[in-house]
Scaffold this active site. Sequence first.
Site, PDB file in Angstrom:
ATOM      1  N   TRP A 186       0.738  -1.170  -0.140  1.00 41.48           N
ATOM      2  CA  TRP A 186       0.026  -0.027  -0.041  1.00 41.48           C
ATOM      3  C   TRP A 186       0.957   1.317   0.096  1.00 41.48           C
ATOM      4  CZ3 TRP A 186      -0.155   3.880   3.681  1.00 41.48           C
ATOM      5  CH2 TRP A 186      -1.083   4.917   3.207  1.00 41.48           C
ATOM      6  N   GLU A 227      -2.910  -2.835  -2.593  1.00 37.22           N
ATOM      7  CA  GLU A 227      -4.109  -2.508  -1.907  1.00 37.22           C
ATOM      8  C   GLU A 227      -4.494  -0.927  -2.412  1.00 37.22           C
ATOM      9  OE1 GLU A 227      -3.261  -1.814   2.338  1.00 37.22           O
ATOM     10  OE2 GLU A 227      -5.551  -0.983   2.908  1.00 37.22           O
ATOM     11  N   LYS A 229      -7.294   2.501  -2.839  1.00 37.80           N
ATOM     12  CA  LYS A 229      -7.743   3.282  -1.944  1.00 37.80           C
ATOM     13  C   LYS A 229      -8.294   4.518  -2.632  1.00 37.80           C
ATOM     14  CE  LYS A 229      -6.362   5.999   2.363  1.00 37.80           C
ATOM     15  NZ  LYS A 229      -5.598   5.916   3.518  1.00 37.80           N
ATOM     16  N   ASP A 260      -9.890  -2.978   1.310  1.00 37.54           N
ATOM     17  CA  ASP A 260      -9.767  -2.373   2.620  1.00 37.54           C
ATOM     18  C   ASP A 260     -11.349  -1.699   2.810  1.00 37.54           C
ATOM     19  OD1 ASP A 260      -9.857  -0.391   4.724  1.00 37.54           O
ATOM     20  OD2 ASP A 260      -7.667  -0.801   4.924  1.00 37.54           O
ATOM     21  N   HIS A 263     -11.797   2.012   2.310  1.00 41.25           N
ATOM     22  CA  HIS A 263     -11.050   2.595   0.959  1.00 41.25           C
ATOM     23  C   HIS A 263     -11.906   2.978   0.045  1.00 41.25           C
ATOM     24  CE1 HIS A 263      -6.571   1.645   2.380  1.00 41.25           C
ATOM     25  NE2 HIS A 263      -7.375   2.252   3.110  1.00 41.25           N
ATOM     26  N   HIS A 287      -8.660  -6.318   4.129  1.00 46.90           N
ATOM     27  CA  HIS A 287      -8.388  -5.329   5.273  1.00 46.90           C
ATOM     28  C   HIS A 287      -9.776  -4.932   5.885  1.00 46.90           C
ATOM     29  CE1 HIS A 287      -3.833  -3.861   4.938  1.00 46.90           C
ATOM     30  NE2 HIS A 287      -4.240  -5.261   5.112  1.00 46.90           N
ATOM     31  N   ASP A 295     -12.129   7.331   6.165  1.00 46.78           N
ATOM     32  CA  ASP A 295     -11.602   5.968   6.478  1.00 46.78           C
ATOM     33  C   ASP A 295     -10.650   6.009   7.679  1.00 46.78           C
ATOM     34  OD1 ASP A 295      -9.829   3.535   5.939  1.00 46.78           O
ATOM     35  OD2 ASP A 295      -8.217   4.828   5.178  1.00 46.78           O
ATOM     36  N   ASP A 297     -10.410   4.093  10.383  1.00 44.98           N
ATOM     37  CA  ASP A 297      -9.960   2.830  11.026  1.00 44.98           C
ATOM     38  C   ASP A 297     -10.336   2.620  12.519  1.00 44.98           C
ATOM     39  OD1 ASP A 297      -8.276   1.736   8.964  1.00 44.98           O
ATOM     40  OD2 ASP A 297      -7.303   3.646   8.815  1.00 44.98           O
ATOM     41  N   ASP A 327      -7.445  -4.473   9.938  1.00 42.82           N
ATOM     42  CA  ASP A 327      -6.703  -2.939   9.901  1.00 42.82           C
ATOM     43  C   ASP A 327      -7.449  -1.871  10.451  1.00 42.82           C
ATOM     44  OD1 ASP A 327      -5.012  -1.108   9.281  1.00 42.82           O
ATOM     45  OD2 ASP A 327      -5.493  -1.003   6.926  1.00 42.82           O
TER      46      ASP A 327
HETATM   47  C1  RNT Z   1      -4.102   2.946   4.742  1.00 48.43           C
HETATM   48  C2  RNT Z   1      -4.112   1.608   4.465  1.00 48.43           C
HETATM   49  C3  RNT Z   1      -2.973   0.501   4.954  1.00 48.43           C
HETATM   50  C4  RNT Z   1      -2.500   0.895   6.345  1.00 48.43           C
HETATM   51  C5  RNT Z   1      -1.392  -0.281   6.863  1.00 48.43           C
HETATM   52  C6  RNT Z   1      -0.877   0.264   8.108  1.00 48.43           C
HETATM   53  O1  RNT Z   1      -5.031   3.517   4.573  1.00 48.43           O
HETATM   54  O2  RNT Z   1      -5.238   0.927   4.764  1.00 48.43           O
HETATM   55  O3  RNT Z   1      -3.543  -0.908   4.962  1.00 48.43           O
HETATM   56  O4  RNT Z   1      -3.684   0.979   7.253  1.00 48.43           O
HETATM   57  O5  RNT Z   1      -0.498  -0.611   6.201  1.00 48.43           O
HETATM   58 ZN    ZN Z   2      -5.367  -1.233   4.784  1.00 48.33          ZN
END
Ligand code: RNT
Ligand code: ZN
Length: 419
Positions: A186, A227, A229, A260, A263, A287, A295, A297, A327
């Site tokens: 990523w 990955e 986004k 993810d 994302h 993720h 986003d 998290d 994640d």
């Molecule tokens: C960032 C991505 C990525 C990170 C990690 C730490 O938006 O989701 O995967 O969260 O690599």
């Molecule tokens: Zn991620």
Amino acid sequence: MEKKVNESYELAKETYAKIGVDTDSAIEKLGKISVSLHCWQGDDVGGFENPDAVLDGGIMATGNYPGKARTADELRMDLDKALSLIPGTHRLNLHAIYAETGGKKVERDKLGPEHFTNWVNWAKSRGMGLDFNPTCFSHPKAASGFTLSSKDEDIRKFWVEHCIACRKIGEYMGKETGSPCVTNIWIPDGYKDIPIDRKGHREILKKSLDEIFEGKIDKSYNLDSVECKLFGIGSESYVVGSHEFYMGYAVKNKKLLCLDAGHFHPTEVISDKISSVLTFLDEILLHVSRPVRWDSDHVVILNDELIAIAQEIIRGDYLDKIHIGLDFFDASINRLAAWVIGTRCMIKALLLALLEPIEILKKLEDDGNFTERLAMLEELKTMPFGAVWDYYCLRSEVPTGADWLKEVRDYEISVTSKR
Ligand code: RNT
Ligand code: ZN
């Protein structure tokens, strides 16, 4: 307590049997599913490269709850505690910044398997697999906001070399643990404001990825993943590695695509993407995260989307095609509890999905009996799922119900609050 759990389970087993669900076999299957726990929840994505490192790349861990892990030993100790409260055998997902270089400065393009031997030994002695990630952020060479898609050739090369080094580390991890390591790339690359040259950076990123993946690595050791986004903080207008970009790249080059949950546009869900993507790809990485308005998290909870993700995995019979990674990073609550809550919820969602009478539901749908399909889905929500979950925890020798909280509190008093 044990007696109560067993008795409740026996009753629940009967109730599920009436709708054609075998709880014993659901539990059996659940025990074989590994979730990849992300190491970075334990220290707010800090890593051990530099104690003063500031997290950038458009991602953020907010909050300053005391007690975060400051060393690899502390992080492993916290992980051990968290794992003791989570049923099943799982995996650990590491980032390159968690290398142990014995106090020596080792640039990221020079990292090697030797910097991960402690992690590998730790995982091996617990029968766990490992996953890996190059860290293309929180570094002076990422300060411009561009890494693999940078127009500065020195910068681009540095990150290409870092990713090549990481694939070799992934290969080593896979060889040592006996389970393929998913090495996921990523990058944060993008622009805050409207760019002129959207095309240029994407062409450069493609070229960089081609260089990174040139060296062939046995898939039984290392699996490459990319990955996508939509946006990050400071890259609101344009992200080089968008969904279309990596979907195309993954399909063309037979790589894994990482989806993810945070994302995509706020009303898009990854649960609905799984079956589309897997029509064209052999394997994917998830993720699992919880975006709240962006986003963000947040720690994963047992919400509709988490359940839908698990249902797609189970209903689609995709267990051997989907690598389930977590994640999230929340620094405002006890970090160990965050791991436990999120991972237990992921496992609960999988159990819920395993307790569905899938064949019966499918038949209702195929027969056009949408009334019963809807009715059954709603009835399932009040089935005695909790009794099966408690029994699974008991059988797995981890605390049932909220009993794990006391252990986290005790650990906080005796360990993390003293840091
Ligand atoms: C960032 C991505 C990525 C990170 C990690 C730490 O938006 O989701 O995967 O969260 O690599
Ligand atoms: Zn991620």
